[in-house]
Design an enzyme around this catalytic site. Structure first.
Site, PDB file in Angstrom:
ATOM      1  N   ARG A 158       0.999  -1.183  -0.024  1.00  0.00           N
ATOM      2  CA  ARG A 158      -0.144  -0.495  -0.046  1.00  0.00           C
ATOM      3  C   ARG A 158       0.928   1.297   0.086  1.00  0.00           C
ATOM      4  O   ARG A 158       0.403   2.677  -0.687  1.00  0.00           O
ATOM      5  CB  ARG A 158      -0.804   0.601   1.218  1.00  0.00           C
ATOM      6  CG  ARG A 158      -2.195  -1.064   1.152  1.00  0.00           C
ATOM      7  CD  ARG A 158      -2.880  -0.710   2.231  1.00  0.00           C
ATOM      8  NE  ARG A 158      -3.849  -1.901   3.058  1.00  0.00           N
ATOM      9  CZ  ARG A 158      -4.189  -2.805   3.178  1.00  0.00           C
ATOM     10  NH1 ARG A 158      -2.697  -2.830   3.836  1.00  0.00           N
ATOM     11  NH2 ARG A 158      -4.910  -4.160   3.425  1.00  0.00           N
ATOM     12  N   ILE A 159       1.830   1.567   0.827  1.00  0.00           N
ATOM     13  CA  ILE A 159       2.648   2.236   1.020  1.00  0.00           C
ATOM     14  C   ILE A 159       3.991   2.994  -0.585  1.00  0.00           C
ATOM     15  O   ILE A 159       3.582   3.832  -0.878  1.00  0.00           O
ATOM     16  CB  ILE A 159       3.248   2.168   1.891  1.00  0.00           C
ATOM     17  CG1 ILE A 159       2.563   2.606   3.524  1.00  0.00           C
ATOM     18  CG2 ILE A 159       4.557   3.236   2.275  1.00  0.00           C
ATOM     19  CD1 ILE A 159       3.673   2.230   4.975  1.00  0.00           C
ATOM     20  N   ASP A 178       9.098  -5.804  -6.577  1.00  0.00           N
ATOM     21  CA  ASP A 178       8.662  -7.273  -5.985  1.00  0.00           C
ATOM     22  C   ASP A 178       7.608  -8.064  -6.594  1.00  0.00           C
ATOM     23  O   ASP A 178       7.798  -8.207  -7.843  1.00  0.00           O
ATOM     24  CB  ASP A 178       6.619  -6.325  -5.694  1.00  0.00           C
ATOM     25  CG  ASP A 178       6.026  -6.694  -4.734  1.00  0.00           C
ATOM     26  OD1 ASP A 178       5.683  -7.574  -4.723  1.00  0.00           O
ATOM     27  OD2 ASP A 178       5.381  -6.067  -3.857  1.00  0.00           O
ATOM     28  N   ARG A 239      10.662  -1.867   8.618  1.00  0.00           N
ATOM     29  CA  ARG A 239      11.243  -2.304   9.272  1.00  0.00           C
ATOM     30  C   ARG A 239      12.428  -2.861  10.132  1.00  0.00           C
ATOM     31  O   ARG A 239      13.589  -2.451   8.706  1.00  0.00           O
ATOM     32  CB  ARG A 239       9.665  -3.465  10.177  1.00  0.00           C
ATOM     33  CG  ARG A 239       8.698  -4.570  10.310  1.00  0.00           C
ATOM     34  CD  ARG A 239       8.552  -3.135  11.542  1.00  0.00           C
ATOM     35  NE  ARG A 239       7.175  -3.723  11.484  1.00  0.00           N
ATOM     36  CZ  ARG A 239       6.029  -2.194  11.613  1.00  0.00           C
ATOM     37  NH1 ARG A 239       5.898  -0.918  10.610  1.00  0.00           N
ATOM     38  NH2 ARG A 239       4.695  -2.530  12.144  1.00  0.00           N
ATOM     39  N   ASP A 262      13.229   5.564  10.001  1.00  0.00           N
ATOM     40  CA  ASP A 262      12.391   5.442  10.568  1.00  0.00           C
ATOM     41  C   ASP A 262      12.359   4.615  11.671  1.00  0.00           C
ATOM     42  O   ASP A 262      11.295   4.539  11.984  1.00  0.00           O
ATOM     43  CB  ASP A 262      11.492   6.108   9.924  1.00  0.00           C
ATOM     44  CG  ASP A 262      10.336   6.437  10.955  1.00  0.00           C
ATOM     45  OD1 ASP A 262      10.492   7.701  11.823  1.00  0.00           O
ATOM     46  OD2 ASP A 262       8.977   5.935  10.876  1.00  0.00           O
ATOM     47  N   GLU A 267      14.152  -0.997  17.887  1.00  0.00           N
ATOM     48  CA  GLU A 267      13.215  -1.041  17.795  1.00  0.00           C
ATOM     49  C   GLU A 267      14.315   0.922  18.170  1.00  0.00           C
ATOM     50  O   GLU A 267      14.232   1.636  17.670  1.00  0.00           O
ATOM     51  CB  GLU A 267      12.204  -0.995  18.379  1.00  0.00           C
ATOM     52  CG  GLU A 267      10.796   0.546  17.799  1.00  0.00           C
ATOM     53  CD  GLU A 267      10.969   0.746  16.920  1.00  0.00           C
ATOM     54  OE1 GLU A 267      10.198   2.232  16.517  1.00  0.00           O
ATOM     55  OE2 GLU A 267      10.458  -0.067  15.725  1.00  0.00           O
ATOM     56  N   HIS A 286      10.506   6.630  14.718  1.00  0.00           N
ATOM     57  CA  HIS A 286       9.299   5.901  13.988  1.00  0.00           C
ATOM     58  C   HIS A 286       8.734   6.738  14.638  1.00  0.00           C
ATOM     59  O   HIS A 286       6.878   6.424  14.881  1.00  0.00           O
ATOM     60  CB  HIS A 286       9.060   4.295  15.497  1.00  0.00           C
ATOM     61  CG  HIS A 286       8.271   3.394  13.958  1.00  0.00           C
ATOM     62  ND1 HIS A 286       8.147   2.247  14.550  1.00  0.00           N
ATOM     63  CD2 HIS A 286       7.240   3.832  12.731  1.00  0.00           C
ATOM     64  CE1 HIS A 286       7.309   1.372  13.748  1.00  0.00           C
ATOM     65  NE2 HIS A 286       7.130   1.859  13.237  1.00  0.00           N
ATOM     66  N   LEU A 287       8.091   7.904  13.731  1.00  0.00           N
ATOM     67  CA  LEU A 287       6.927   8.375  13.424  1.00  0.00           C
ATOM     68  C   LEU A 287       6.537   8.970  11.953  1.00  0.00           C
ATOM     69  O   LEU A 287       5.383   9.628  12.186  1.00  0.00           O
ATOM     70  CB  LEU A 287       7.826  10.475  14.050  1.00  0.00           C
ATOM     71  CG  LEU A 287       9.165  10.541  13.249  1.00  0.00           C
ATOM     72  CD1 LEU A 287       8.861  11.162  12.065  1.00  0.00           C
ATOM     73  CD2 LEU A 287       9.298  11.703  14.948  1.00  0.00           C
TER      74      LEU A 287
END
Length: 328
Positions: A158-159, A178, A239, A262, A267, A286-287
């Site tokens: 989607r992104i 992909d 991720r 990000d 994490e 991670h914003l």
């Protein structure tokens, strides 16, 4: 749901809309379904649907046993991997996610990062702060700019698809990798389908949007990082596990590559991680996903799905067991 999240997610307008859709208590938030409070236990006994968000408790067989009427879960966030279990699919629970809504700010962040990378904004700003005087920036940045740069998008998620769409107005050449996307589909999106090695070798910017799966762990490994041209930028908003961070740090410490990160693994990087201080790295906490007033977009999406459920209409953004293998 994470403490305090409900208050940030819903405005008074949303709460009014929620109570108009179904009999509910907006103040009742369940953080633990294994040891629920009496009020939560009573609500679960008669609940037809659950509205969840980040930090939602796991919906396993034990939790479902306490909710015999439950037939739907509407997630006001992205991935449902953290709380939807096999027991939900076996029960036949219908699941919806606001992943499409949450993709919007991530794609916007990525677009900004791509354009800033081409203009060398981050290193130029840091160098300007060091020099604090007039300088021949035209000469120093003679190789910078966004005209006919090549951007490689890893993952037509989607992104990833949103990013490709946002790049259309710019004079950029867009590649996409992909394994589930063919050349005709890529062309329809506005990109050229290529193998991952070729994408890394050609990309002035490589931006990662593939899902976190066993087969995508360290997808961008040392060999593929070495394929990237000198001065190229790696952007990761997916991720941290998708990038071999040890190999990336070596490339960054050499000064050969730039990065906008990000997400990392872990994490939060260790306090002594060079990612905090390297001049060619923009590290954010991670914003890229929804925060602040962007949470209201998630609330709008979730409430629209609850309205469909109340009317007996299929979800507009359903999640299926099969789709989770190819998505975040």
């Amino acid at each position: 749901m994470e403490p305090g999240l409900a208050e940030r997610l819903f405005t008074d307008r949303h709460l009014d809309r929620l109570t108009s859709i179904a009999r509910t208590d907006p103040a009742l938030v369940a953080h633990d379904l294994r040891h629920p409070s009496p009020a939560v236990r009573d609500a679960l006994a008669t609940a037809d649907a659950l509205l969840t968000c980040w930090g939602a408790p796991v919906l396993d067989a034990e939790a479902l046993a306490a909710a015999p009427r439950l037939t739907a879960v509407v997630h006001a966030a992205g991935s449902v991997r953290g709380h939807i279990t096999a027991a939900c699919w076996e029960r036949g629970v219908a699941v919806s996610s606001a992943a499409a809504a949450n993709a919007v700010p991530v794609a916007e962040y990525t677009l900004a990062a791509i354009l800033f990378a081409g203009k060398r904004v981050l290193p130029s700003a840091r160098r300007y702060a060091e020099l604090r005087t007039a300088h021949d920036w035209g000469a120093e940045l003679a190789g910078a700019g966004n005209h006919r740069r090549t951007v490689g998008v890893v993952g037509a998620s989607r992104i990833g698809r949103l990013v490709i769409g946002l790049l259309r107005p710019f004079d950029l050449d867009v590649l996409v990798y992909d394994p589930y996307l063919d050349g005709a589909e890529a062309a329809a999106l506005g990109a050229e389908a290529v193998g991952l090695d070729e994408l890394c070798a050609r990309g002035d910017v490589v931006t990662v949007h593939a899902p976190e799966l066993p087969e995508t762990r360290r997808l961008i490994d040392a060999r593929r990082l070495a394929l990237m041209p000198d001065g190229a930028t790696l952007i990761n908003t997916s991720r941290g596990s998708l990038v071999a961070e040890d190999a990336l740090v070596r490339e960054l410490e050499s000064g050969r590559l730039h990065a906008v990160l990000d997400v990392t693994e872990p994490e939060v990087p260790a306090a002594d991680s060079p990612l905090y201080s390297l001049p060619n790295v923009l590290l954010t906490p991670h914003l890229a996903g929804s925060l602040g007033n962007e949470l209201h977009r998630l609330a709008d999406a979730a409430l629209a799905e609850l309205e469909r459920f109340a009317r007996g209409v299929p979800f507009a953004t359903p999640v299926t067991r099969e789709s989770l293998h190819h998505s975040a």
